[in-house]
Enzyme design. Structure first.
Site, PDB file in Angstrom:
ATOM      1  N   LYS A  29       0.839  -1.195   0.000  1.00  0.00           N
ATOM      2  CA  LYS A  29       0.000   0.000   0.000  1.00  0.00           C
ATOM      3  C   LYS A  29       0.880   1.254   0.000  1.00  0.00           C
ATOM      4  O   LYS A  29       0.664   2.173  -0.790  1.00  0.00           O
ATOM      5  CB  LYS A  29      -0.906  -0.028   1.228  1.00  0.00           C
ATOM      6  CG  LYS A  29      -2.101   0.880   1.141  1.00  0.00           C
ATOM      7  CD  LYS A  29      -3.000   0.721   2.369  1.00  0.00           C
ATOM      8  CE  LYS A  29      -3.776  -0.579   2.366  1.00  0.00           C
ATOM      9  NZ  LYS A  29      -4.416  -0.867   3.652  1.00  0.00           N
ATOM     10  N   ARG A  98      -3.109   3.097   8.565  1.00  0.00           N
ATOM     11  CA  ARG A  98      -3.455   1.954   7.720  1.00  0.00           C
ATOM     12  C   ARG A  98      -2.286   0.980   7.637  1.00  0.00           C
ATOM     13  O   ARG A  98      -1.161   1.364   7.360  1.00  0.00           O
ATOM     14  CB  ARG A  98      -3.763   2.435   6.296  1.00  0.00           C
ATOM     15  CG  ARG A  98      -4.671   3.631   6.255  1.00  0.00           C
ATOM     16  CD  ARG A  98      -4.691   4.264   4.875  1.00  0.00           C
ATOM     17  NE  ARG A  98      -5.326   3.425   3.878  1.00  0.00           N
ATOM     18  CZ  ARG A  98      -5.318   3.695   2.581  1.00  0.00           C
ATOM     19  NH1 ARG A  98      -4.678   4.771   2.133  1.00  0.00           N
ATOM     20  NH2 ARG A  98      -5.905   2.881   1.732  1.00  0.00           N
ATOM     21  N   GLY A 107      -8.432  -7.496   4.496  1.00  0.00           N
ATOM     22  CA  GLY A 107      -9.177  -7.548   5.740  1.00  0.00           C
ATOM     23  C   GLY A 107      -8.409  -8.117   6.911  1.00  0.00           C
ATOM     24  O   GLY A 107      -8.947  -8.234   7.998  1.00  0.00           O
ATOM     25  N   MET A 109      -5.516  -7.001   8.317  1.00  0.00           N
ATOM     26  CA  MET A 109      -4.844  -6.080   9.211  1.00  0.00           C
ATOM     27  C   MET A 109      -5.799  -4.941   9.556  1.00  0.00           C
ATOM     28  O   MET A 109      -6.919  -4.905   9.100  1.00  0.00           O
ATOM     29  CB  MET A 109      -3.572  -5.567   8.541  1.00  0.00           C
ATOM     30  CG  MET A 109      -2.735  -6.652   7.915  1.00  0.00           C
ATOM     31  SD  MET A 109      -2.013  -7.790   9.107  1.00  0.00           S
ATOM     32  CE  MET A 109      -0.743  -6.746   9.756  1.00  0.00           C
ATOM     33  N   ARG A 343      -3.281  -1.101  -6.497  1.00  0.00           N
ATOM     34  CA  ARG A 343      -2.352  -2.233  -6.527  1.00  0.00           C
ATOM     35  C   ARG A 343      -2.692  -3.050  -7.759  1.00  0.00           C
ATOM     36  O   ARG A 343      -3.776  -2.910  -8.332  1.00  0.00           O
ATOM     37  CB  ARG A 343      -2.486  -3.094  -5.281  1.00  0.00           C
ATOM     38  CG  ARG A 343      -3.819  -3.778  -5.190  1.00  0.00           C
ATOM     39  CD  ARG A 343      -4.053  -4.474  -3.871  1.00  0.00           C
ATOM     40  NE  ARG A 343      -5.482  -4.691  -3.761  1.00  0.00           N
ATOM     41  CZ  ARG A 343      -6.112  -4.968  -2.648  1.00  0.00           C
ATOM     42  NH1 ARG A 343      -5.475  -5.089  -1.527  1.00  0.00           N
ATOM     43  NH2 ARG A 343      -7.411  -5.150  -2.653  1.00  0.00           N
ATOM     44  N   HIS A 459     -15.335  -8.969   1.428  1.00  0.00           N
ATOM     45  CA  HIS A 459     -14.354  -9.853   2.053  1.00  0.00           C
ATOM     46  C   HIS A 459     -14.460 -11.271   1.503  1.00  0.00           C
ATOM     47  O   HIS A 459     -13.475 -11.879   1.091  1.00  0.00           O
ATOM     48  CB  HIS A 459     -14.566  -9.855   3.571  1.00  0.00           C
ATOM     49  CG  HIS A 459     -13.656 -10.790   4.301  1.00  0.00           C
ATOM     50  ND1 HIS A 459     -14.017 -12.085   4.616  1.00  0.00           N
ATOM     51  CD2 HIS A 459     -12.391 -10.632   4.745  1.00  0.00           C
ATOM     52  CE1 HIS A 459     -13.012 -12.666   5.239  1.00  0.00           C
ATOM     53  NE2 HIS A 459     -12.012 -11.811   5.334  1.00  0.00           N
ATOM     54  N   SER A 786      15.793 -42.068 -13.356  1.00  0.00           N
ATOM     55  CA  SER A 786      14.539 -41.382 -13.107  1.00  0.00           C
ATOM     56  C   SER A 786      14.401 -41.229 -11.594  1.00  0.00           C
ATOM     57  O   SER A 786      14.430 -42.223 -10.866  1.00  0.00           O
ATOM     58  CB  SER A 786      13.375 -42.186 -13.686  1.00  0.00           C
ATOM     59  OG  SER A 786      12.162 -41.537 -13.374  1.00  0.00           O
ATOM     60  N   CYS A 854       9.917 -38.985 -11.768  1.00  0.00           N
ATOM     61  CA  CYS A 854       8.598 -39.593 -11.919  1.00  0.00           C
ATOM     62  C   CYS A 854       7.801 -39.619 -10.625  1.00  0.00           C
ATOM     63  O   CYS A 854       6.739 -40.192 -10.552  1.00  0.00           O
ATOM     64  CB  CYS A 854       8.716 -40.999 -12.497  1.00  0.00           C
ATOM     65  SG  CYS A 854       9.590 -42.139 -11.416  1.00  0.00           S
ATOM     66  N   TYR A 874      13.416 -34.261 -18.344  1.00  0.00           N
ATOM     67  CA  TYR A 874      11.948 -34.261 -18.354  1.00  0.00           C
ATOM     68  C   TYR A 874      11.407 -34.433 -16.947  1.00  0.00           C
ATOM     69  O   TYR A 874      12.113 -34.864 -16.035  1.00  0.00           O
ATOM     70  CB  TYR A 874      11.408 -35.374 -19.266  1.00  0.00           C
ATOM     71  CG  TYR A 874      11.658 -36.774 -18.760  1.00  0.00           C
ATOM     72  CD1 TYR A 874      10.735 -37.397 -17.901  1.00  0.00           C
ATOM     73  CD2 TYR A 874      12.787 -37.490 -19.127  1.00  0.00           C
ATOM     74  CE1 TYR A 874      10.962 -38.681 -17.421  1.00  0.00           C
ATOM     75  CE2 TYR A 874      13.022 -38.771 -18.660  1.00  0.00           C
ATOM     76  CZ  TYR A 874      12.105 -39.353 -17.805  1.00  0.00           C
ATOM     77  OH  TYR A 874      12.331 -40.606 -17.323  1.00  0.00           O
TER      78      TYR A 874
HETATM   79  P1  ADP Z   1      -7.848  -2.213   3.540  1.00  0.00           P
HETATM   80  O1  ADP Z   1      -6.459  -2.619   3.309  1.00  0.00           O
HETATM   81  O2  ADP Z   1      -8.626  -3.099   4.393  1.00  0.00           O
HETATM   82  O3  ADP Z   1      -8.540  -1.859   2.240  1.00  0.00           O
HETATM   83  P2  ADP Z   1      -7.402   0.587   3.913  1.00  0.00           P
HETATM   84  O4  ADP Z   1      -6.217   1.019   4.647  1.00  0.00           O
HETATM   85  O5  ADP Z   1      -7.321   0.676   2.445  1.00  0.00           O
HETATM   86  O6  ADP Z   1      -7.785  -0.867   4.379  1.00  0.00           O
HETATM   87  O7  ADP Z   1      -8.589   1.463   4.463  1.00  0.00           O
HETATM   88  C1  ADP Z   1      -9.927   1.073   4.503  1.00  0.00           C
HETATM   89  C2  ADP Z   1     -10.784   2.143   3.850  1.00  0.00           C
HETATM   90  O8  ADP Z   1     -10.617   3.382   4.466  1.00  0.00           O
HETATM   91  C3  ADP Z   1     -10.423   2.292   2.414  1.00  0.00           C
HETATM   92  O9  ADP Z   1     -11.518   1.943   1.636  1.00  0.00           O
HETATM   93  C4  ADP Z   1     -10.102   3.725   2.203  1.00  0.00           C
HETATM   94  O10 ADP Z   1     -10.869   4.221   1.158  1.00  0.00           O
HETATM   95  C5  ADP Z   1     -10.489   4.406   3.505  1.00  0.00           C
HETATM   96  N1  ADP Z   1      -9.415   5.336   3.875  1.00  0.00           N
HETATM   97  C6  ADP Z   1      -8.177   5.030   4.264  1.00  0.00           C
HETATM   98  N2  ADP Z   1      -7.440   6.127   4.467  1.00  0.00           N
HETATM   99  C7  ADP Z   1      -8.229   7.171   4.195  1.00  0.00           C
HETATM  100  C8  ADP Z   1      -8.036   8.595   4.208  1.00  0.00           C
HETATM  101  N3  ADP Z   1      -6.862   9.136   4.512  1.00  0.00           N
HETATM  102  N4  ADP Z   1      -9.068   9.360   3.861  1.00  0.00           N
HETATM  103  C9  ADP Z   1     -10.248   8.818   3.541  1.00  0.00           C
HETATM  104  N5  ADP Z   1     -10.508   7.499   3.511  1.00  0.00           N
HETATM  105  C10 ADP Z   1      -9.506   6.673   3.836  1.00  0.00           C
HETATM  106 MG    MG Z   2      -7.804  -0.684   0.983  1.00  0.00          MG
END
Ligand code: ADP
Ligand code: MG
Ligand code: MG
Length: 902
Positions: A29, A98, A107, A109, A343, A459, A786, A854, A874
């Site tokens: 991220k 985050r 989901g 972390m 990503r 999820h 083999s 094999c 092979y």
């Molecule tokens: P995950 O990895 O579970 O997607 P994220 O870190 O991406 O978690 O955050 C979850 C949600 O929170 C995301 O959908 C994102 O849009 C929102 N979010 C994260 N940071 C910000 C921010 N700085 N401002 C507004 N929304 C945020």
């Molecule tokens: Mg996200």
């Protein structure tokens, strides 16, 4: 130098300092936020705390020296840039905290939004938002909820109940109808919940909120469900997670704000187009959790054309830049678009092939790269059967085809029940309103997952796709009642234990068990579907990539096949020969009688008679196989298992004899059999009288087989075909064993073959460690090796496979002694080393020595790469795995060092 050493290690990177290749350090991220920042895209400013800081924290239990100061410095510069201070009562800067590891772990972390709000700054936030109190209190209640749940482990349901209660009091089902006063009341309720569970008040100090949240992200790396997910996905346990601190932008500021997720192509089919979900007046976590019903992204064009066009432009730019399918998260704050994440997106197996093909067409990647973008596990998935729907099966519900495949099973409603029934060998379908990370065990145990809420980005959908598990999500016609263990659909009730079938491609749900049919990809491999005529994008993409793999690969791929029928199938799947034809089945069925005679007899003549009777039967078996494999090599393994395996089990025989004696019947024959079984009993049959040892102690046994092979080859050649037999001697540990067998075999071959032109090779399996270590000597007597990696693994580790897998492998996996069973994927360091030594020393002694494998590892993607690197000629695997091995052998050949396909 001394001055250098006092400089703190760098633990914090501004987004402007990173880039997409720094995933190890900044997590996926963070690295991608940095990449987007540097592309000039609208990313809210922020910084990333490195995985190294996380690792240091996890190792010592405290923040490493220097981290706090670096966070302070970056925070100050963020505050300067934004013109706001964290938690300022009049004009607060808020941030999100985050997690983000190298590999995305959906989901798994923790993320906390709106950090910096407290009883005072909530007022300032409202004022800054033009007096929008509703927005400010909504943000505050979200902070307490997320912070309570993820940082302080307050049970999430309590907050949800309080929210439901507030909605009920308002007489509404949508949180949008709650006004500022309702939300203020909700904040009070949330604070009480917080106090009750943590014994302290919700922290008002912004910096303390921030530090606790960062620490919680670090610690979530070792949360049970994260550990489980990593094990399932084979993600190393020691990477750690980075933490991103990002200035908040607000999607919940009113109807001209909102938040969404999108894919640059359809992650299920690969089709081009716009795929995404949008939710007005909401913060991001609402979309990801599938809590409110989103609208298709296309609707944004109507709601906010300018942002929509900008978004599409950015998506096209990201695709071009990453040269791949991207998924993104964005937020619109009062008509201003912000990018919050991107990503390279997860996708189904079908989409992986289709997209790789499209990207080649678009000139973004070449065929080598396309080959690198797909893998054998995905191909294997595409070979799964699908539902056969020409009968009277009417779907009872239709949700989102979230992860393809066809699954039938008994309905269960909890993760625990799924695990329980699966352990009893039942196929189960886990049915939930929506899944969350606590359902992971149940999802692993289930054959399929069905949810009534959430879309392709929920999820359930994301995790199921990652696991290659069939999933239908968002089937909102079904009404799930978990406590009552039932769901209702169109007036019918489905109880726990009832069977349903779900189609993860179409999203359709059926009651009862629907029969299945083979996949199109299998039909293509079998030659019943012409890729040039198929209007199926998937089959065309598979054909194209397989063709390139075949051209690129250096390893040949053969199949393990014991019958003409298997051989024919293997050949259709592209096998270039048979690498293992076991002969033991030729001693079964109606031939048992002869085999018993052979085993029981004490006279030479009786034995020769039994062998003479077996000879033509085996010869016919070989004729069939040689005909099917016309022109291709067929490696025939001489009889391998201990002969008592062909006799009835001791216990059963003892009982039969006792019962018959009781009745006064004539049991002379059974008694003789029983005596023989007793005499031949072995404590460790795996290490007993089997393989080449049988050939050396039972006169005429191998000779009969060699004769049958040679005669069959001559017959097929005389018919105008071409048979290329390779006789393989099992379980050799010393060159003398092989020399003895070979001398006898060569005499027979010379006599049978005469001037027919048939050539028969004689070689050996390398499956005893001693053979690997004396390969130089053995190669003097062998025309090929083999590797029997199953036995080599058993004997290399000293594991009896049947005993160890159930007894303690789970513990070894848990302890990380191995990351995957060495019977599934070759243990490179130990068993693999034996293979390498034998290959090198064998080739040194005899440069033209043919080398193959094999064991079952021949069809395992990781192992195929290893065998490529060792320089084998092979691999041989089960017919169904042949395409997988072809693909992986191609990938191994084009692979660049250190590349990473995850
Ligand atoms: P995950 O990895 O579970 O997607 P994220 O870190 O991406 O978690 O955050 C979850 C949600 O929170 C995301 O959908 C994102 O849009 C929102 N979010 C994260 N940071 C910000 C921010 N700085 N401002 C507004 N929304 C945020
Ligand atoms: Mg996200
Ligand atoms: Mg063996």
């Amino acid at each position: 130098m001394a001055a250098q050493e006092t400089v703190d290690h760098k633990y914090v990177y501004d987004f402007a300092e990173g880039n997409k290749d720094l995933k190890d350090l900044l997590g996926g991220k963070g690295a991608n936020l940095a990449e987007m920042t540097n592309l000039g895209l609208p990313v809210p400013p922020g910084f990333t705390i490195t995985t190294e800081a996380c690792k240091a924290y996890l190792a010592t239990g405290r923040e490493p020296d220097g981290l706090a100061g670096q966070i302070e410095a970056h925070l100050e510069s963020l505050e300067r840039g934004m013109g706001r201070r964290l938690g300022d009562p009049h004009d607060p800067l808020l941030v999100s905290v985050r997690s983000g590891a190298k590999f995305s772990m959906p989901g798994m972390m923790e993320t906390v939004l709106n950090v910096g709000l407290n009883d005072r700054s909530v007022v300032g936030l409202a004022a800054q938002a033009g007096g929008n109190e509703r927005f400010a209190w909504d943000s505050y209640r979200r902070l307490i909820q997320m912070f309570g749940k993820t940082v302080c482990e307050v049970p999430g349901e309590e907050f949800e109940h309080a929210l439901d209660e507030a909605k009920r009091a308002r007489g509404t089902t949508s949180d949008l109808d709650l006004d500022a006063d309702d939300l203020r009341g909700l904040v009070d309720a949330y604070k009480k919940i917080f106090l009750k569970h943590t014994g302290r008040d919700f922290p008002q100090e912004p910096r303390e909120q921030l530090d606790l949240a960062i620490r919680a992200v670090f610690e979530s790396w070792n949360a049970e469900r994260a550990v489980l997910y990593r094990r399932q996905e084979r993600i190393p346990a020691d990477l750690g997670t980075a933490v991103n601190v990002v200035a908040m932008v607000f999607g919940n500021l009113g109807p001209d704000s909102g938040t969404g997720v999108a894919f640059t192509r359809d992650p299920a089919s690969g089709a081009q187009g716009i795929y995404g979900d949008y939710l007005a007046n909401a913060q991001g976590e609402d979309v990801v959790a599938g809590i409110r019903n989103t609208v298709p992204l296309q609707d944004l064009e109507r709601l906010d054309k300018r942002s929509y066009d900008e978004l599409l432009g950015i998506m096209a730019r990201l695709e071009g830049h990453y040269r791949d399918l991207c998924d993104i998260e964005f937020t619109i704050e009062r008509g201003k678009l912000w990018m919050l994440q991107t990503r390279v997106g997860k996708r189904t197996a079908a989409a992986a092939f289709v997209i790789a093909g499209q990207l080649v067409d678009e000139g973004l990647i070449d065929l080598d790269e396309a080959l690198h973008r797909v893998n054998g596990a995905q191909l294997a998935q595409l070979m799964f059967p699908r539902f056969q729907l020409d009968h009277d099966f009417e779907p009872v519900a239709k949700g989102v085809g979230a992860s393809p495949g066809a699954a039938s099973g008994k309905v269960v409603f909890t993760s625990a029940r799924a695990v329980e029934l699966a352990a009893e060998g039942e196929a189960v379908i886990l049915v939930r309103r929506e899944t969350n990370p606590d359902d992971l065990n149940g999802m692993i145990a289930a054959k399929g997952i069905l949810t009534s809420r959430g879309g392709k980005t929920s999820h359930a959908a994301v995790v199921a796709r990652g696991m290659g598990k069939t999933c239908v999500s968002g089937a909102d016609e079904i009404d799930v009642n978990v406590p009552a263990k039932r769901f209702s659909i169109a007036g019918q009730t489905v109880n726990e234990g009832d069977v349903v079938s779900i189609d993860g491609t179409t999203g359709k749900v059926y009651l009862g068990e629907v029969p299945v049919m083979p996949s199109e990809v299998v039909r293509y491999f079998e030659g019943t579907l012409d890729p040039d005529e198929a209007d199926d994008a998937l089959v065309r993409a598979v054909h194209r990539i397989m063709t390139h793999a075949d051209a690129a690969r250096r390893l040949a791929v053969r199949a393990n096949a014991d019958t003409g029928e298997d051989a024919a199938r293997a050949r259709r799947f592209g096998a270039q020969g048979i690498g293992l034809c076991r002969t033991e089945h030729m001693f079964l069925g109606d031939r048992r009688e002869l085999v018993e005679r052979l085993i029981l007899t004490r006279t030479d003549t009786e034995r020769s008679d039994a062998l003479a009777a077996l000879l033509p039967l085996q010869r016919d078996d070989f004729v069939e196989i040689f005909r099917e494999m016309d022109g291709l090599p067929v490696t025939v393994r001489l009889i391998d298992p201990p002969l008592h395996e062909f006799l009835p089990p001791l216990e059963q025989l003892a009982v039969d004899v006792a019962v018959a004696q009781e009745r006064g019947e004539d049991v002379a024959k059974e008694e003789a059999l029983l005596a023989a079984v007793r005499r031949m009993h072995e404590e460790n049959p795996m290490l007993g009288l089997r393989g080449v040892r049988l050939g050396l102690v039972i006169p005429g046994l191998f000779a009969m087989q060699v004769r049958a092979i040679a005669e069959a080859a001559v017959r097929v050649t005389r018919e105008g075909g071409s048979a290329c037999p390779e006789i393989m001697v099992p379980l050799v540990g010393a060159v003398q064993e092989l020399e003895t067998v070979r001398a006898e075999a060569e005499k027979i071959i010379a006599e049978v073959v005469g001037d027919s032109g048939v050539e028969v090779l004689i070689g050996t399996m390398i499956e005893v460690p001693r053979a690997a270590l004396t390969a130089g000597q053995i190669a003097e007597a062998a025309q090929f090796f083999s590797f029997g990696t199953n036995d080599l693994t058993q004997m290399g580790w000293g594991f009896s496979r049947d005993d160890v897998e159930g007894a303690f492998f789970w513990r070894y996996l848990e302890l990380g002694i191995f990351g995957i069973s060495p019977f599934e994927s070759i243990d490179r360091d130990g068993v693999g080393r034996l293979v390498r030594i034998a290959a090198e020393e064998g080739r040194a002694a005899r440069p033209e020595l043919k080398l193959g494998v094999c064991g079952e590892h021949g069809g395992d993607p990781e192992s195929v790469h290893f065998f490529h690197s060792v320089g084998l000629d092979y691999v041989s695997c089960s017919p169904f795995r042949v395409p997988v091995a072809r693909l992986e052998a191609g990938r191994a050949a084009v692979e660049t060092v250190g590349s990473d396909s995850r």
